[in-house]
Design a protein around this motif. Structure first.
Motif, PDB file in Angstrom:
ATOM      1  N   ILE A  34       8.339  17.684  -1.465  1.00 38.33           N
ATOM      2  CA  ILE A  34       7.694  16.441  -1.040  1.00 38.33           C
ATOM      3  C   ILE A  34       6.774  15.910  -2.134  1.00 38.33           C
ATOM      4  N   GLU A  35       5.979  16.791  -2.745  1.00 41.84           N
ATOM      5  CA  GLU A  35       5.086  16.354  -3.826  1.00 41.84           C
ATOM      6  C   GLU A  35       5.871  15.773  -4.989  1.00 41.84           C
ATOM      7  N   ALA A  36       6.990  16.409  -5.335  1.00 40.78           N
ATOM      8  CA  ALA A  36       7.822  15.902  -6.425  1.00 40.78           C
ATOM      9  C   ALA A  36       8.411  14.538  -6.081  1.00 40.78           C
ATOM     10  N   LYS A  37       8.822  14.355  -4.833  1.00 43.52           N
ATOM     11  CA  LYS A  37       9.391  13.082  -4.396  1.00 43.52           C
ATOM     12  C   LYS A  37       8.340  11.976  -4.434  1.00 43.52           C
ATOM     13  N   ILE A  38       7.150  12.265  -3.947  1.00 38.17           N
ATOM     14  CA  ILE A  38       6.060  11.293  -3.963  1.00 38.17           C
ATOM     15  C   ILE A  38       5.768  10.855  -5.393  1.00 38.17           C
ATOM     16  N   GLU A  39       5.610  11.830  -6.270  1.00 41.54           N
ATOM     17  CA  GLU A  39       5.276  11.531  -7.667  1.00 41.54           C
ATOM     18  C   GLU A  39       6.386  10.734  -8.346  1.00 41.54           C
ATOM     19  N   ARG A  40       7.613  11.129  -8.128  1.00 38.27           N
ATOM     20  CA  ARG A  40       8.753  10.441  -8.741  1.00 38.27           C
ATOM     21  C   ARG A  40       8.820   8.978  -8.291  1.00 38.27           C
ATOM     22  N   ASP A  41       8.605   8.739  -6.999  1.00 38.11           N
ATOM     23  CA  ASP A  41       8.700   7.377  -6.469  1.00 38.11           C
ATOM     24  C   ASP A  41       7.601   6.481  -7.011  1.00 38.11           C
ATOM     25  N   VAL A  42       6.361   6.976  -7.003  1.00 38.56           N
ATOM     26  CA  VAL A  42       5.275   6.106  -7.455  1.00 38.56           C
ATOM     27  C   VAL A  42       5.361   5.863  -8.961  1.00 38.56           C
ATOM     28  N   LEU A  43       5.760   6.882  -9.723  1.00 40.53           N
ATOM     29  CA  LEU A  43       5.889   6.690 -11.163  1.00 40.53           C
ATOM     30  C   LEU A  43       7.025   5.725 -11.508  1.00 40.53           C
ATOM     31  N   ILE A  59       0.856  -1.182   0.000  1.00 40.15           N
ATOM     32  CA  ILE A  59       0.000   0.000   0.000  1.00 40.15           C
ATOM     33  C   ILE A  59       0.890   1.230   0.000  1.00 40.15           C
ATOM     34  N   LEU A  60       0.824   1.978  -1.092  1.00 41.33           N
ATOM     35  CA  LEU A  60       1.616   3.197  -1.235  1.00 41.33           C
ATOM     36  C   LEU A  60       0.720   4.395  -0.978  1.00 41.33           C
ATOM     37  N   ASP A  99       5.698  10.207   1.471  1.00 44.40           N
ATOM     38  CA  ASP A  99       6.125  11.550   1.869  1.00 44.40           C
ATOM     39  C   ASP A  99       7.282  11.507   2.864  1.00 44.40           C
ATOM     40  N   CYS A 100       7.375  10.410   3.610  1.00 40.41           N
ATOM     41  CA  CYS A 100       8.407  10.342   4.651  1.00 40.41           C
ATOM     42  C   CYS A 100       9.204   9.034   4.621  1.00 40.41           C
ATOM     43  N   GLU A 101       8.952   8.178   3.660  1.00 46.09           N
ATOM     44  CA  GLU A 101       9.683   6.915   3.529  1.00 46.09           C
ATOM     45  C   GLU A 101      10.079   6.714   2.076  1.00 46.09           C
TER      46      GLU A 101
END
Length: 245
Positions: free
Chosen positions: A75-84, A6-7, A40-42
């Motif tokens: 944080i938003e950029a990191k979240i998006e980059r990781d899930v993509l 679960i992401l 956002d934090c992992e």
């Protein structure tokens, strides 16, 4: 069984915790059935191997994949980059995936980069969803009524159906409410995990995020509790039951 990954894409701890509890409750998942990652934090697990999981479930969030890079926080950029970063493997392997709200934006952006705010944004409320002919035949929608209400609230949306996708659920306000890529990669524009209490919590958390005027919060909460939203959770439960291994 193998756990579901679960992401979560919400940088607000209360919203993330509420969403996680809702996904587990509506999906019939216990603590031993899931691996939770708050992006956002992992960071994603090192050397993540999809074969270690039964499937991937991606929650919603306030970010927009169609925003320009300079409009996104770090944080938003990191979240998006990781899930993509996971989407190429998921779509190439046709790996079980359920993207909820933000998740359909992630899938659409990966497949066609056709997610924008041009059309089909929906204010916080309910959508009048209808099964398409393909939806009536899909295993996750088996036994659902032809029409049902679902909670929505989003600024961006798919502008067209990406190549390789099947259109499963539509609504007058936003046509692409649920799609499937290949046989096992699903995404919904609506929230299959949300009930009225969950949406009330989100309205209070996000009332200053531009989804609606803050003074409308109480009337929106009353509208959510008056709505009859019971069907979407069956889609999430069907996903878990189908891919539980």
């Amino acid at each position: 069984m193998k756990p579901f990954l679960i992401l979560q894409l919400r940088p607000e701890a209360e919203a993330a915790d509420n969403e996680f509890a809702a996904i587990c409750a509506k999906g019939g998942l216990g603590p031993e059935d899931v691996c939770r990652v708050r992006l956002d934090c992992e960071d994603l697990p090192d050397a993540l191997n999809l074969s270690d999981y039964s499937g991937v479930i991606v929650g919603g969030g306030p970010g927009c994949v169609s925003d320009a890079p300079e409009e996104k926080t770090a944080i938003e950029a990191k979240i998006e980059r990781d899930v993509l970063s996971l989407m190429p493997a998921i779509t190439e392997c046709d790996f079980p995936f359920m993207g909820c709200c933000y998740g359909i934006g992630v899938l659409g952006h990966h497949l066609a980069q056709n997610v924008s705010k041009e059309r089909y944004g929906e204010p916080v409320g309910t959508a009048d969803c209808r099964l398409t002919e393909a939806g009536r035949a899909d295993p996750l929608c088996h036994g659902l009524p032809e029409r049902f209400e679902a909670f929505v609230g989003h600024k961006e949306a798919l502008q067209s159906l990406p190549e390789g996708c099947v259109h499963l659920v539509e609504a007058p306000s936003c046509p692409f409410q649920m799609i499937r890529y290949g046989q096992n990669v699903y995404a919904t524009q609506f929230h299959p995990e949300a009930d009225a209490a969950e949406f009330e919590a989100r309205i209070n958390i996000y009332k200053h995020k531009g989804y609606f005027a803050p003074e409308e919060a109480e009337s929106l909460i009353a509208m959510c509790h008056a709505a009859s939203v019971t069907v979407p959770e069956h889609i999430l439960r069907a996903f878990v039951e189908r891919y539980r291994t």
